[in-house]
Design a protein around this motif. Structure first.
Motif, PDB file in Angstrom:
ATOM      1  N   SER A 139      31.627  30.640 -22.052  1.00 30.74           N
ATOM      2  CA  SER A 139      31.412  29.493 -21.723  1.00 30.74           C
ATOM      3  C   SER A 139      30.504  28.756 -22.726  1.00 30.74           C
ATOM      4  CB  SER A 139      30.499  29.478 -20.290  1.00 30.74           C
ATOM      5  OG  SER A 139      29.311  30.301 -20.696  1.00 30.74           O
ATOM      6  N   HIS A 140      30.267  27.609 -22.569  1.00 30.61           N
ATOM      7  CA  HIS A 140      29.408  26.859 -23.663  1.00 30.61           C
ATOM      8  C   HIS A 140      30.214  27.012 -25.026  1.00 30.61           C
ATOM      9  CE1 HIS A 140      26.115  28.181 -20.943  1.00 30.61           C
ATOM     10  NE2 HIS A 140      25.984  27.020 -20.906  1.00 30.61           N
ATOM     11  N   ILE A 141      31.537  26.405 -24.982  1.00 29.88           N
ATOM     12  CA  ILE A 141      32.517  26.900 -26.134  1.00 29.88           C
ATOM     13  C   ILE A 141      32.309  25.748 -27.296  1.00 29.88           C
ATOM     14  CG2 ILE A 141      34.846  26.908 -26.615  1.00 29.88           C
ATOM     15  CD1 ILE A 141      35.207  27.330 -23.663  1.00 29.88           C
ATOM     16  N   TYR A 180      30.509  31.176 -28.314  1.00 24.60           N
ATOM     17  CA  TYR A 180      30.452  30.944 -26.975  1.00 24.60           C
ATOM     18  C   TYR A 180      29.645  31.888 -26.444  1.00 24.60           C
ATOM     19  CZ  TYR A 180      33.695  34.929 -26.853  1.00 24.60           C
ATOM     20  OH  TYR A 180      34.156  36.439 -27.102  1.00 24.60           O
ATOM     21  N   SER A 181      29.092  31.818 -25.010  1.00 24.50           N
ATOM     22  CA  SER A 181      28.268  32.456 -24.483  1.00 24.50           C
ATOM     23  C   SER A 181      28.917  33.291 -23.515  1.00 24.50           C
ATOM     24  CB  SER A 181      27.098  31.794 -23.871  1.00 24.50           C
ATOM     25  OG  SER A 181      27.440  30.997 -23.013  1.00 24.50           O
ATOM     26  N   LYS A 182      28.500  34.816 -23.072  1.00 23.66           N
ATOM     27  CA  LYS A 182      29.169  35.217 -21.852  1.00 23.66           C
ATOM     28  C   LYS A 182      27.699  36.331 -21.650  1.00 23.66           C
ATOM     29  CE  LYS A 182      31.310  38.998 -24.471  1.00 23.66           C
ATOM     30  NZ  LYS A 182      32.624  39.848 -24.716  1.00 23.66           N
ATOM     31  N   PRO A 183      27.841  36.966 -20.384  1.00 22.82           N
ATOM     32  CA  PRO A 183      26.651  37.858 -20.085  1.00 22.82           C
ATOM     33  C   PRO A 183      26.663  39.116 -21.011  1.00 22.82           C
ATOM     34  CG  PRO A 183      27.884  36.956 -17.936  1.00 22.82           C
ATOM     35  CD  PRO A 183      28.530  36.589 -19.437  1.00 22.82           C
ATOM     36  N   ILE A 184      25.403  39.285 -21.418  1.00 16.30           N
ATOM     37  CA  ILE A 184      25.221  40.758 -21.939  1.00 16.30           C
ATOM     38  C   ILE A 184      24.574  41.769 -20.904  1.00 16.30           C
ATOM     39  CG2 ILE A 184      25.488  39.962 -24.264  1.00 16.30           C
ATOM     40  CD1 ILE A 184      22.503  39.814 -24.550  1.00 16.30           C
ATOM     41  N   ARG A 226      29.484  39.709 -31.804  1.00 15.40           N
ATOM     42  CA  ARG A 226      28.134  39.158 -31.517  1.00 15.40           C
ATOM     43  C   ARG A 226      27.802  38.120 -32.640  1.00 15.40           C
ATOM     44  NH1 ARG A 226      24.183  41.082 -28.011  1.00 15.40           N
ATOM     45  NH2 ARG A 226      23.249  39.240 -28.653  1.00 15.40           N
ATOM     46  N   ALA A 227      27.644  36.877 -32.163  1.00 17.18           N
ATOM     47  CA  ALA A 227      26.819  35.911 -33.180  1.00 17.18           C
ATOM     48  C   ALA A 227      25.505  36.413 -33.420  1.00 17.18           C
ATOM     49  CB  ALA A 227      26.928  34.680 -32.611  1.00 17.18           C
ATOM     50  N   ALA A 268      22.586  41.452 -16.435  1.00 17.04           N
ATOM     51  CA  ALA A 268      23.035  40.976 -15.465  1.00 17.04           C
ATOM     52  C   ALA A 268      21.860  39.551 -15.303  1.00 17.04           C
ATOM     53  CB  ALA A 268      21.968  41.626 -14.372  1.00 17.04           C
ATOM     54  N   LEU A 269      20.919  39.315 -16.228  1.00 16.51           N
ATOM     55  CA  LEU A 269      20.316  38.252 -16.447  1.00 16.51           C
ATOM     56  C   LEU A 269      20.091  37.393 -17.572  1.00 16.51           C
ATOM     57  CD1 LEU A 269      17.012  39.522 -14.306  1.00 16.51           C
ATOM     58  CD2 LEU A 269      18.834  38.105 -13.404  1.00 16.51           C
ATOM     59  N   GLN A 270      20.878  38.083 -18.447  1.00 18.16           N
ATOM     60  CA  GLN A 270      20.900  37.743 -19.819  1.00 18.16           C
ATOM     61  C   GLN A 270      22.331  37.132 -20.459  1.00 18.16           C
ATOM     62  OE1 GLN A 270      19.056  40.069 -22.641  1.00 18.16           O
ATOM     63  NE2 GLN A 270      18.586  38.509 -24.209  1.00 18.16           N
ATOM     64  N   LEU A 271      22.391  35.861 -21.085  1.00 19.64           N
ATOM     65  CA  LEU A 271      23.406  35.403 -21.807  1.00 19.64           C
ATOM     66  C   LEU A 271      23.241  35.843 -23.346  1.00 19.64           C
ATOM     67  CD1 LEU A 271      24.476  32.002 -20.348  1.00 19.64           C
ATOM     68  CD2 LEU A 271      25.586  34.109 -19.833  1.00 19.64           C
ATOM     69  N   GLY A 272      24.352  36.363 -23.955  1.00 19.04           N
ATOM     70  CA  GLY A 272      24.469  36.526 -25.468  1.00 19.04           C
ATOM     71  C   GLY A 272      25.488  35.509 -26.170  1.00 19.04           C
ATOM     72  N   TRP A 273      25.273  35.173 -27.425  1.00 13.23           N
ATOM     73  CA  TRP A 273      26.332  34.500 -28.248  1.00 13.23           C
ATOM     74  C   TRP A 273      27.370  35.237 -28.954  1.00 13.23           C
ATOM     75  CZ3 TRP A 273      27.068  29.441 -27.121  1.00 13.23           C
ATOM     76  CH2 TRP A 273      25.662  28.762 -26.619  1.00 13.23           C
ATOM     77  N   PHE A 274      28.550  34.952 -28.737  1.00  9.85           N
ATOM     78  CA  PHE A 274      29.833  35.605 -29.436  1.00  9.85           C
ATOM     79  C   PHE A 274      30.310  34.613 -30.352  1.00  9.85           C
ATOM     80  CE2 PHE A 274      28.498  38.387 -25.968  1.00  9.85           C
ATOM     81  CZ  PHE A 274      28.590  39.682 -26.480  1.00  9.85           C
TER      82      PHE A 274
END
Length: 571
Positions: free
Chosen positions: A534-536, A545-549, A568-569, A551-557
């Motif tokens: 998401s957030h492309i 873009y972002s995706k879960p890394i 990973r970005a 249960a409570l955190q998103l990471g950028w890829f």
């Protein structure tokens, strides 16, 4: 001595007779005669000075308190006005000249920039105002006290409009020239719902020494159903005016440089360009960020080489990273939203300063404040700054454009979402609403915008196409040309955010568990690039873009446009 009491009594009777005679003379001066005397005296006035206290009340805006002072010349009509206002603890100041039917506002003192707004000025001479009162004397209440002769009226009857136009002070200007033009139009079009006026004439000189006006009018320019009070947006203003130095006031002198060098809004929009030779009055094609990146939050921007990143909702700071660097570089610790890069400037709105617009050099130096507005959805094009801001007059979101010189122009009064494509604004006025298309140079003219009769959720414009998530068909992806033709469905899956570059569309596929998908716009073939995404953003031919890394955190890829080399970005 026996005659002394008789002498004193005779003297007392003489004094009493004198005062009775004076009183009888005063009583013999009718209200019509008082006004006639005043008219004769006021006809001799060539210049006068004034002071005004103004109180403005509106439900959404609150209370605005203003102080004005100035000098006016009767014939030909000229005036110089200074105004200061306070609202919500903020002080605003303005300086205005009126001459030759033109109104000049000082926009920038340092550069001596003046704006000629020139709304139509309707002004009677002071003696003509008294003549208007005399003509309608039967409507006025007359009293006499130690302060002078007092004439007052309260009315909401048919004759009110004539009195209103004649007695309204032409020198009552607003703080902002665009707001002044708008309010002048509303006053002219709507007129007041009720009108109170009172003036005092000095007993000795027969000069008008003070006046008070109070009126209420509807702020909307649209036709309002009298039975539906809920749609009315009423404003009440009270003006307290005092007049002084009616004979001793100096001449009003408007500097010739103001008249010769003043700009109009058209000058600012178009400049010295020839509209017949250029399609757009301002557009040359440079954008501070792409339309698709704006749709996805403008967390990333680029100058063509380095990548700039800020996630103001999770952490402070603007970071800079160039391909090949091991670590990102912190260039500023601000909480920045809506990143835009133009040349060697980086623009953003600052969360710590009520989302006012700032800019800095791309190395983080030379920070400058650009605008004093709570800016929403900031975009930068060709040195022009576009954003939405709440309009205190009607609690709506208006679209503004601001020049490098700081001149602010309101483009659209009420909108929900927008984008700028070449010389056009594409916008909707409500969530899941239809789209409107209008040229920037057409705004303010009589013809209405083009309408694309298809409700949409979100949209972007790329290469002459409007891409959108349908509000009717489960957020499926479509595209339509700017002229409203060739509507085509692009996917059968639900979308929640997308971006377009070249012949490819990337979207978050809700139907497939929020996975990252790519659609070939030539064949409409779709493929999964990642199980989540998401957030492309599209930056320098890479997808961020972002995706879960967890249960409570998103990471950028990041990955290549074909889905290869995913990693990973560094953000």
């Amino acid at each position: 001595m026996r005659f002394r009491p008789l002498f004193m009594a005779a003297l007392l009777l003489s004094v009493l007779a004198f005062f009775v005679a004076c009183e009888e003379d005063s009583e013999q001066l009718t209200r019509e005669e008082i006004l006639q005397h005043s008219i004769e005296v006021m006809k001799k006035i060539e210049t006068y000075s004034f002071e005004m206290d103004a109180i403005t009340n509106e439900a959404d805006m609150g209370t605005l308190i203003s102080y004005l002072s100035g000098t006016a010349k009767v014939q030909p009509l000229e005036a110089y006005i200074e105004r200061s206002s306070k609202i919500s603890g903020t002080t605003m100041k303005s300086e205005v000249y009126i001459t030759g039917g033109e109104t000049y506002f000082l926009m920038d003192e340092e550069s001596d920039l003046w704006i000629n707004v020139s709304p139509k000025i309707h002004a009677l001479e002071p003696a003509e105002e008294i003549e208007l009162i005399l003509k309608n004397i039967d409507l006025f209440h007359f009293t006499e006290d130690n302060n002078g002769y007092r004439f007052s009226i309260f009315t909401n009857e048919e004759e009110m409009l004539t009195l209103w136009k004649g007695l309204f002070p032409f020198y009552y200007v607003m703080d902002d020239p665009l707001f002044h033009t708008m309010i002048s139009t509303i006053r002219t079009e709507n007129g007041p719902a009720s009108f109170t006026y009172e003036m005092i004439i000095d007993k000795e000189t027969f000069h008008r020494t003070s006046a008070m006006l109070e009126y209420t009018f509807n702020m909307s320019l649209l036709d309002v159903d009298a039975e539906n009070d809920e749609v009315e947006n009423k404003m009440t203003e009270t003006l307290y005016i005092s007049y002084d130095a009616l004979k001793e006031t100096n001449e009003v002198t408007v500097p010739q440089t103001v008249i010769e060098n003043a700009k109009t809004y058209g000058d600012i929009l178009i400049g010295n360009r020839d509209p017949l030779k250029e399609k757009a009055g301002f557009y040359t094609g440079e954008k501070g960020n792409s339309d698709g990146n704006h749709l996805n939050g403008s967390y990333f921007a680029t100058d063509g080489e380095a990548v700039y990143y800020s996630n103001w909702m999770q952490e402070s700071g603007i970071y800079k990273w160039t391909d090949g660097q091991e670590e990102k570089e912190l260039i500023s610790d601000v909480l920045a939203k809506d990143l835009n890069v133009m040349g060697d400037w980086l623009y953003y709105s600052d969360e710590r300063d009520r989302f006012n617009v700032y800019r800095m050099k791309i190395d983080g130096t030379e920070v400058e404040k650009v605008s004093d507005d709570y800016a929403i959805d900031l975009r930068v094009m060709d040195g022009w700054i576009f954003y939405k801001a709440n309009n205190p007059l009607n609690n709506k979101q208006s679209l503004f454009m601001v020049s490098e010189e700081g001149v602010k122009i309101q483009l659209i009064d009420d909108l929900f979402r927008y984008t700028i494509y070449e010389d056009q604004v594409i916008y909707q006025t409500e969530p899941k609403g239809i789209l409107y298309v209008v040229g920037i140079n057409e705004l303010g003219q009589t013809h209405p915008p083009r309408v694309i009769e298809y409700p949409v959720r979100t949209f972007i414009v790329d290469d002459g196409w409007i891409y959108f998530e349908s509000a009717l068909n489960g957020a499926k992806l479509y595209r339509v040309q700017l002229d409203g033709t060739n509507t085509k469905q692009l996917s059968t899956d639900e979308s929640q955010g997308f971006n377009v570059v070249g012949d490819a569309l990337y979207f978050t596929n809700v139907t497939e568990d929020h996975s990252l998908y790519k659609i070939d716009l030539s064949t409409l073939e779709a493929e999964m690039l990642d199980e989540r995404g998401s957030h492309i953003h599209i930056i320098n031919d890479r997808i961020y873009y972002s995706k879960p890394i967890s249960a409570l955190q998103l990471g950028w890829f990041q990955m290549d446009l074909d889905g290869k080399n995913m990693e990973r970005a560094p953000f």
